[in-house]
Design an enzyme around this catalytic site. Structure first.
Site, mmCIF file in Angstrom:
data_model
loop_
_atom_site.group_PDB
_atom_site.id
_atom_site.type_symbol
_atom_site.label_atom_id
_atom_site.label_comp_id
_atom_site.label_asym_id
_atom_site.label_seq_id
_atom_site.Cartn_x
_atom_site.Cartn_y
_atom_site.Cartn_z
ATOM 1 N N ASP A 1 0.621 -0.718 -0.106
ATOM 2 C CA ASP A 1 0.045 -0.431 -0.122
ATOM 3 C C ASP A 1 0.522 0.969 0.037
ATOM 4 O O ASP A 1 2.159 1.462 0.532
ATOM 5 C CB ASP A 1 -0.968 -0.363 1.216
ATOM 6 C CG ASP A 1 -2.245 1.474 0.979
ATOM 7 O OD1 ASP A 1 -2.804 1.249 0.456
ATOM 8 O OD2 ASP A 1 -2.015 1.503 2.407
ATOM 9 N N GLU B 1 0.752 5.294 0.158
ATOM 10 C CA GLU B 1 0.073 6.809 0.599
ATOM 11 C C GLU B 1 0.466 8.032 -0.131
ATOM 12 O O GLU B 1 1.932 7.785 -0.374
ATOM 13 C CB GLU B 1 0.296 7.507 2.258
ATOM 14 C CG GLU B 1 -0.598 6.391 3.240
ATOM 15 C CD GLU B 1 -2.039 5.955 2.550
ATOM 16 O OE1 GLU B 1 -2.736 6.518 1.783
ATOM 17 O OE2 GLU B 1 -2.763 5.260 3.280
ATOM 18 N N GLU C 1 -6.156 18.412 1.336
ATOM 19 C CA GLU C 1 -6.772 17.780 1.200
ATOM 20 C C GLU C 1 -6.941 16.130 1.436
ATOM 21 O O GLU C 1 -7.093 15.429 1.915
ATOM 22 C CB GLU C 1 -8.073 17.826 -0.239
ATOM 23 C CG GLU C 1 -7.432 17.860 -1.049
ATOM 24 C CD GLU C 1 -6.969 19.358 -1.464
ATOM 25 O OE1 GLU C 1 -6.531 19.347 -2.795
ATOM 26 O OE2 GLU C 1 -6.348 20.097 -0.831
ATOM 27 N N HIS D 1 -6.253 6.731 6.759
ATOM 28 C CA HIS D 1 -5.600 5.915 5.882
ATOM 29 C C HIS D 1 -4.360 5.683 6.442
ATOM 30 O O HIS D 1 -3.422 6.423 6.808
ATOM 31 C CB HIS D 1 -5.651 6.246 4.765
ATOM 32 C CG HIS D 1 -6.899 6.594 4.173
ATOM 33 N ND1 HIS D 1 -7.222 5.428 2.548
ATOM 34 C CD2 HIS D 1 -7.996 6.866 3.365
ATOM 35 C CE1 HIS D 1 -7.801 5.192 2.376
ATOM 36 N NE2 HIS D 1 -8.614 6.107 2.859
ATOM 37 N N ASP E 1 -3.112 -0.583 6.992
ATOM 38 C CA ASP E 1 -3.954 -1.210 5.213
ATOM 39 C C ASP E 1 -3.137 -2.415 4.939
ATOM 40 O O ASP E 1 -3.730 -2.896 4.606
ATOM 41 C CB ASP E 1 -3.340 0.319 4.727
ATOM 42 C CG ASP E 1 -5.061 1.525 4.859
ATOM 43 O OD1 ASP E 1 -5.455 0.777 5.743
ATOM 44 O OD2 ASP E 1 -4.964 2.383 3.885
#
Length: 234
Positions: free
Chosen positions: A7, A9, A52, A150, A155
């Site tokens: 995973d 980010e 965001e 997240h 994750d």
């Protein structure tokens, strides 16, 4: 069978628009179960992190100040990935970002034939239903109560459990004996354990009583006939 659950980010949604990787996490599976081996790096994206994006994963510019750049962690990441298949949820997203970062530092893209998209697997199993990682955790009974934002490491841990369930909750023990006997894939992390057979002995009086019972109560006992009969054993 070695696989990697991965995973990332990022600072945004599109590497072609200048978004960058800020976190990489991966856990190793052997026969669908985590081995405990993992890879995790925070990465300086060399750009600002939009507010965001911070709301999604929680990372700010200050969190990544002084962290290594992607080019500095690429070799370690590739070494950990090896040539194993790579499992990711919405895998084209993670592959797209890693490919962009790898090309930026003069390395080759990841081979797409290695990609296993758990989102595709989930849609095939649960068509028309929500198939986000959170939705799958709830549906499959995987505890995701600690997932407030997240986080690549968490994750990966959750996805490893979800992936096992998507693959049918397959237990690897059936493959272990074959692997150790050379009839299956070699498992470098598993060593054969020496053991001593401990046969159960039956006292003579109990053995005689059982033989008398069989002779008097059971006609033509199958286990006393070939090919089942073993000399000296009733």
């Amino acid at each position: 069978m070695r696989q990697i659950v991965l995973d990332t980010e990022t600072t945004g949604l599109d590497p072609l628009q200048g978004d960058r990787v800020i976190e990489i996490a991966a856990v190793e599976l052997v026969n669908l179960l985590p081995t405990g081996a993992s890879f995790h790096r925070l990465v300086d994206p060399e750009r600002d992190i939009p507010a965001e994006a911070t709301r999604v994963h929680g990372f700010t510019n200050g969190d990544l100040a002084g962290k290594p750049k992607f080019a500095e962690v690429a070799a370690d990441m590739l070494d950990f990935l090896g040539d194993a298949p790579i499992v990711a949820h919405n895998a084209p997203f993670d592959f797209g970002f890693l490919d962009a970062e790898l090309l930026r530092c003069g390395r080759s893209k990841l081979d797409r034939s290695r990609m296993i998209d758990s989102l595709v697997l989930a849609k095939q199993r649960y068509p028309g239903m929500p198939n986000s990682l959170d939705a799958l955790c709830r549906r499959l009974g995987v505890d995701n109560s600690m997932r407030s934002s997240h986080n690549a490491v968490l994750d990966c841990t959750l996805l490893a459990q979800v992936y096992l369930e998507l693959m049918g909750g397959k237990q690897p023990g059936f493959e272990l004996a074959a692997a150790l006997a050379g009839r299956g894939p070699a498992l470098a992390t598993i060593e054969a354990v020496a053991w001593t057979p401990r046969p159960i002995t039956v006292p003579q009086d109990r053995d005689a009583a059982h033989a008398a019972f069989v002779a008097g109560k059971i006609k033509d006992a199958l286990w006393l006939k070939p090919p089942f009969a073993v000399p000296g054993v009733e």
